[in-house]
Design a protein around this motif. Structure first.
Motif, PDB file in Angstrom:
ATOM      1  N   LEU A  82     -11.581 -34.719 -34.967  1.00  0.00           N
ATOM      2  CA  LEU A  82     -12.850 -34.232 -34.429  1.00  0.00           C
ATOM      3  C   LEU A  82     -13.891 -35.344 -34.493  1.00  0.00           C
ATOM      4  O   LEU A  82     -14.861 -35.270 -35.237  1.00  0.00           O
ATOM      5  N   SER A  84     -15.812 -36.162 -31.994  1.00  0.00           N
ATOM      6  CA  SER A  84     -16.992 -35.497 -31.434  1.00  0.00           C
ATOM      7  C   SER A  84     -16.548 -34.229 -30.710  1.00  0.00           C
ATOM      8  O   SER A  84     -15.424 -34.137 -30.210  1.00  0.00           O
ATOM      9  N   LEU A  85     -17.446 -33.262 -30.677  1.00  0.00           N
ATOM     10  CA  LEU A  85     -17.239 -32.005 -29.959  1.00  0.00           C
ATOM     11  C   LEU A  85     -18.608 -31.535 -29.494  1.00  0.00           C
ATOM     12  O   LEU A  85     -19.517 -31.341 -30.300  1.00  0.00           O
ATOM     13  N   GLU A  86     -18.747 -31.405 -28.174  1.00  0.00           N
ATOM     14  CA  GLU A  86     -20.011 -30.962 -27.597  1.00  0.00           C
ATOM     15  C   GLU A  86     -19.754 -29.766 -26.695  1.00  0.00           C
ATOM     16  O   GLU A  86     -18.812 -29.760 -25.903  1.00  0.00           O
ATOM     17  N   VAL A  87     -20.588 -28.753 -26.829  1.00  0.00           N
ATOM     18  CA  VAL A  87     -20.506 -27.549 -26.003  1.00  0.00           C
ATOM     19  C   VAL A  87     -21.770 -27.490 -25.151  1.00  0.00           C
ATOM     20  O   VAL A  87     -22.868 -27.750 -25.647  1.00  0.00           O
ATOM     21  N   VAL A 109     -17.043 -27.906 -22.387  1.00  0.00           N
ATOM     22  CA  VAL A 109     -16.661 -28.459 -23.684  1.00  0.00           C
ATOM     23  C   VAL A 109     -16.168 -29.878 -23.465  1.00  0.00           C
ATOM     24  O   VAL A 109     -15.411 -30.140 -22.524  1.00  0.00           O
ATOM     25  N   TRP A 111     -14.367 -32.694 -25.991  1.00  0.00           N
ATOM     26  CA  TRP A 111     -13.790 -32.923 -27.316  1.00  0.00           C
ATOM     27  C   TRP A 111     -13.181 -34.315 -27.342  1.00  0.00           C
ATOM     28  O   TRP A 111     -12.410 -34.676 -26.453  1.00  0.00           O
ATOM     29  N   SER A 112     -13.563 -35.077 -28.347  1.00  0.00           N
ATOM     30  CA  SER A 112     -13.012 -36.414 -28.510  1.00  0.00           C
ATOM     31  C   SER A 112     -12.302 -36.487 -29.860  1.00  0.00           C
ATOM     32  O   SER A 112     -12.957 -36.618 -30.893  1.00  0.00           O
ATOM     33  N   PRO A 113     -10.961 -36.390 -29.850  1.00  0.00           N
ATOM     34  CA  PRO A 113     -10.229 -36.464 -31.114  1.00  0.00           C
ATOM     35  C   PRO A 113     -10.093 -37.903 -31.614  1.00  0.00           C
ATOM     36  O   PRO A 113      -9.936 -38.132 -32.811  1.00  0.00           O
ATOM     37  N   ALA A 118     -11.255 -38.585 -24.567  1.00  0.00           N
ATOM     38  CA  ALA A 118     -12.156 -37.431 -24.459  1.00  0.00           C
ATOM     39  C   ALA A 118     -11.491 -36.414 -23.543  1.00  0.00           C
ATOM     40  O   ALA A 118     -11.051 -36.749 -22.436  1.00  0.00           O
ATOM     41  N   ARG A 120     -12.098 -32.810 -21.539  1.00  0.00           N
ATOM     42  CA  ARG A 120     -13.222 -32.006 -21.068  1.00  0.00           C
ATOM     43  C   ARG A 120     -12.728 -30.809 -20.269  1.00  0.00           C
ATOM     44  O   ARG A 120     -11.683 -30.880 -19.597  1.00  0.00           O
TER      45      ARG A 120
END
Length: 186
Positions: A82, A84-87, A109, A111-113, A118, A120
């Motif tokens: 995780l 980054s995670l942006e909603v 959403v 999400w960049s693990p 990334a 999306r």
């Protein structure tokens, strides 16, 4: 002759600082008026030109909208898997004086693990009313010859003008994808 006028209000910026980063919010409103009138002269359907005019048509639209970008995970609270995670959440409410009211949400959403990847996804609905010219443009007809694929010509009738029976277009969309940008590998 077509005319559109609008007034817009937008407030946008950071609202709070969360563990994942800045929560950004945008809210706004819009008022729009549209008008259309037409005069058409057709030269090909009769022995003399035929002129038709349609009366002026008007439309008023009012809208309010909001969007939030919520960083759940970011540089300060990242963990394994995780980075980054942006909603993102958005909605738009519109009221047309001729088509009624519509509400259209959107959820996204990202999400960049890993630093290089990334993922999306987004889901939303949309609405588009037919334009005033598409509905009210003057009607006309004209005869012409068209060439067919076999080389023969055939007499055809062109019909032009608006369609007062047009209904709004609506859509539901879902997208998913990823960005892979390897760093320091080339």
């Amino acid at each position: 002759h077509s005319e559109a006028r609008s007034a817009n209000l937008l407030l946008e910026g950071p609202a709070w600082t969360l563990p994942g980063g800045e929560l950004r919010v945008a809210v706004g409103a819009q008022v729009r008026t549209e008008s259309f009138e037409t005069q058409t002269t057709v030269f090909g359907s009769t022995a003399s030109p035929v002129t038709t005019a349609s009366p002026q048509q008007d439309r008023e639209i009012a809208a309010v909208f909001a969007e939030a970008r919520i960083p759940v995970f970011g540089p300060d609270n990242a963990r394994r898997g995780l980075r980054s995670l942006e909603v993102s959440l958005a909605a738009r409410l519109e009221r047309y004086d001729d088509f009624g009211e519509t509400t259209n949400p959107k959820v996204g959403v990202v999400w960049s693990p890993l630093a290089d990847l990334a993922v999306r996804a987004s889901w939303g609905t949309s609405f588009r009313a037919a334009s005033l010219p598409q509905i009210y443009d003057g009607e006309g007809a004209s005869a012409t010859f068209l060439s067919r694929a076999d080389g023969n010509r055939v007499l055809s009738l062109y019909l032009i003008g608006g369609n007062p029976d047009l209904q709004p277009e609506t859509a539901e969309t879902f997208t998913i994808g990823f960005d892979y940008l390897p760093r320091d590998r080339f």
